[in-house]
Scaffold this active site. Structure first.
Site, mmCIF file in Angstrom:
data_model
loop_
_atom_site.group_PDB
_atom_site.id
_atom_site.type_symbol
_atom_site.label_atom_id
_atom_site.label_comp_id
_atom_site.label_asym_id
_atom_site.label_seq_id
_atom_site.Cartn_x
_atom_site.Cartn_y
_atom_site.Cartn_z
ATOM 1 N N GLU A 341 0.837 -1.193 0.000
ATOM 2 C CA GLU A 341 0.000 0.000 0.000
ATOM 3 C C GLU A 341 0.875 1.247 0.000
ATOM 4 O O GLU A 341 1.771 1.367 0.843
ATOM 5 C CB GLU A 341 -0.890 0.051 1.248
ATOM 6 C CG GLU A 341 -1.979 -0.992 1.291
ATOM 7 C CD GLU A 341 -2.899 -0.789 2.495
ATOM 8 O OE1 GLU A 341 -4.062 -1.177 2.410
ATOM 9 O OE2 GLU A 341 -2.437 -0.231 3.520
ATOM 10 N N CYS A 342 0.622 2.163 -0.904
ATOM 11 C CA CYS A 342 1.295 3.457 -0.950
ATOM 12 C C CYS A 342 2.820 3.269 -0.910
ATOM 13 O O CYS A 342 3.418 2.855 -1.889
ATOM 14 C CB CYS A 342 0.791 4.361 0.161
ATOM 15 S SG CYS A 342 1.109 6.122 -0.127
ATOM 16 N N GLY A 343 3.462 3.543 0.213
ATOM 17 C CA GLY A 343 4.908 3.341 0.288
ATOM 18 C C GLY A 343 5.313 1.914 0.010
ATOM 19 O O GLY A 343 6.353 1.654 -0.614
ATOM 20 N N MET A 346 5.281 1.461 -3.689
ATOM 21 C CA MET A 346 6.481 2.034 -4.293
ATOM 22 C C MET A 346 7.675 1.091 -4.147
ATOM 23 O O MET A 346 8.476 0.929 -5.076
ATOM 24 C CB MET A 346 6.782 3.384 -3.636
ATOM 25 C CG MET A 346 5.717 4.449 -3.911
ATOM 26 S SD MET A 346 5.799 5.860 -2.763
ATOM 27 C CE MET A 346 7.402 6.537 -3.186
ATOM 28 N N THR A 441 -1.444 -0.921 -4.332
ATOM 29 C CA THR A 441 -2.334 0.232 -4.519
ATOM 30 C C THR A 441 -1.699 1.465 -3.891
ATOM 31 O O THR A 441 -0.902 1.349 -2.955
ATOM 32 C CB THR A 441 -3.701 0.014 -3.847
ATOM 33 O OG1 THR A 441 -3.514 -0.067 -2.422
ATOM 34 C CG2 THR A 441 -4.371 -1.248 -4.351
#
Length: 450
Positions: A341-343, A346, A441
């Site tokens: 998720e998010c970080g 990435m 995501t």
């Protein structure tokens, strides 16, 4: 301007089942969290078992709440959560003597269109629970005029029980007298007056406060806030201002996406909503923490590896050099699911560009390339319709979450995971990705959509 939002209550099992409630709300960036932490600790020092809550989508403040109260904090969210989940979260107050919940943004600030139960405002939470409202107002630069602000908040929704105000950032005894005069002339009860103190601010960075685990001396800071609150706020008057609340129907916390979950937890990966992890554990899942920054591998027997959000952009070099972590993740992804998720999303990608423009090799389990150098603000609720499965959810299911980051996608070559909309129903380009057993995501999951 208002500066803090919290909710308090005496209870037995479900919030509102018995006892009293008071609620405080305000705007972001005006010292609300420091006052919240001081109030949590001061009441705990008085011998009360204090249950903290957070109104709205925030995954940083609950960790500070836990440090101050010695009890896990959970989020209420009337946009993302259905009544069953709200009831399950309210039940987390079982065994507490008093509940305090911090609001998000302003009392009436929310989105244009309702979500699961409403527009996501702190006022909705107060109304749903039957809680009273105490407003903390930043009175710097004004005196009697602050009463007009308080009066507007009190009369904006006459169905809310407005119990009084706490004055924040008071410049002098004369300033306090004038401000109190304006409040008293209009029948607004003043429950405390906080002198201006520049040393009470918590350290911040681009996503708000630093994480609780990163504070150099959090215990000393919270003790200082508690002493400050005790000297300047009438705690007994706040307790007396409480009003009875309403019990919510019982419900269930979210089910786990797997039985054995390896959950990344360190300074780079820490943004997980507490109700999710509590739900996973309540349904019998085993949570196995590990630290990518310490080059730790996820548990060999984990059914799922979950990389939550955090600050990989601040630790990109260390993550790129974590060879043991990298090797174990590559091996796990061959046969078992991985989600970020998010970080965490990435970190699952091919490359992360830091703020200086340096490129760092990430796990490469997805083809995602992100840049923190080319920053763009992404903030808001998200509703995702899955067009491919992800851990715990099948194709076609709808999820609710929240997105908050500054990174920009440079490349996203993998198949999209979902059709993603904002709170008003507009398409969002960050669709998430899927490649084999790996999904990710940019939004943080809050709940399955009802």
């Amino acid at each position: 301007l208002p500066a803090l939002g919290v909710m308090t209550m005496h209870c037995s099992a479900n919030i509102g089942a018995k006892g009293d409630v008071a609620i405080f709300f305000g705007l972001s960036g005006t010292g609300k969290t420091t006052v919240m932490l001081g109030l949590l600790r001061a009441l705990a020092e008085d011998g009360l078992n204090v249950q903290p809550f957070k109104s709205g989508p925030d995954y940083i403040d609950p960790a500070f709440h836990r440090a101050a109260a010695g009890r896990p904090s959970f989020n209420f969210d009337t946009w993302a959560m259905n009544p069953s989940l709200l009831g399950a979260i309210s039940a987390q107050a079982e065994g507490s003597d008093i509940v305090i919940a911090e609001g998000s943004m302003g009392l009436y600030d929310g989105v244009a269109k309702p979500g699961a139960t409403g527009h996501g405002t702190s006022a909705e939470t107060a109304a749903k629970m039957g809680w009273g409202v105490i407003l903390v107002i930043d009175v710097s630069g004004q005196a009697q005029s602050a009463a007009a602000t308080a009066l507007g908040f009190a009369k904006y929704n006459p169905d809310l029980n407005f119990a009084g105000v706490i004055l924040n950032r008071v410049a002098s005894p004369r300033h306090e007298r004038l401000t109190r005069l304006g409040m008293e002339q209009h029948g607004i009860k003043v429950l405390g007056s906080l002198p201006r103190r520049g040393d009470l601010a918590l350290p911040e960075r681009h996503l708000g406060l630093i994480q609780a685990v990163e504070h150099p001396d959090l215990e000393a800071a919270i003790s200082g806030y508690a002493n400050f609150l005790r000297e300047n706020v009438d705690l007994e008057a706040i307790k007396a201002a409480a009003t009875g609340g309403d019990a919510l129907p019982a419900g269930q916390l979210p089910k786990p996406p797997a039985q054995r979950i390896a959950l990344a937890q360190d300074a780079a990966f820490s943004f997980t909503y507490p109700h999710l992890v509590a739900g996973w554990r309540a349904h019998g899942a085993e949570i196995i923490p590990f630290s990518p920054l310490a080059d730790e591998a996820p548990d060999n027997d984990a059914d799922l590896v979950w990389l939550p959000g955090g600050y990989p952009e601040l630790h990109a070099g260390s993550l790129a050099a974590a060879s043991n972590f990298r090797k174990a993740m590559m091996e796990h992804a061959k046969t078992r699911p991985v989600h970020g998720e998010c970080g965490g999303y990435m970190a699952l990608g091919k490359t992360l560009v830091d703020k200086e423009g340096n490129s760092h090799e990430m796990l490469g389990l997805l083809g995602l390339v992100t840049s923190y150098e080319k920053r763009k603000f992404h903030l808001g609720y998200r509703k995702a319709h899955l067009i491919a499965p992800m851990p715990g959810f099948a194709t076609g299911e709808a999820l609710r979450g929240h997105e908050f980051h500054y990174s920009t996608i440079l490349e996203e070559p993998d198949a999209p995971l979902a059709e993603v909309l904002d709170a008003e129903g507009n398409p969002v380009p960050e669709t998430g990705s899927i490649n084999g057993n790996v999904t990710g995501t940019f939004f943080h999951l809050i709940a399955e959509a009802s």
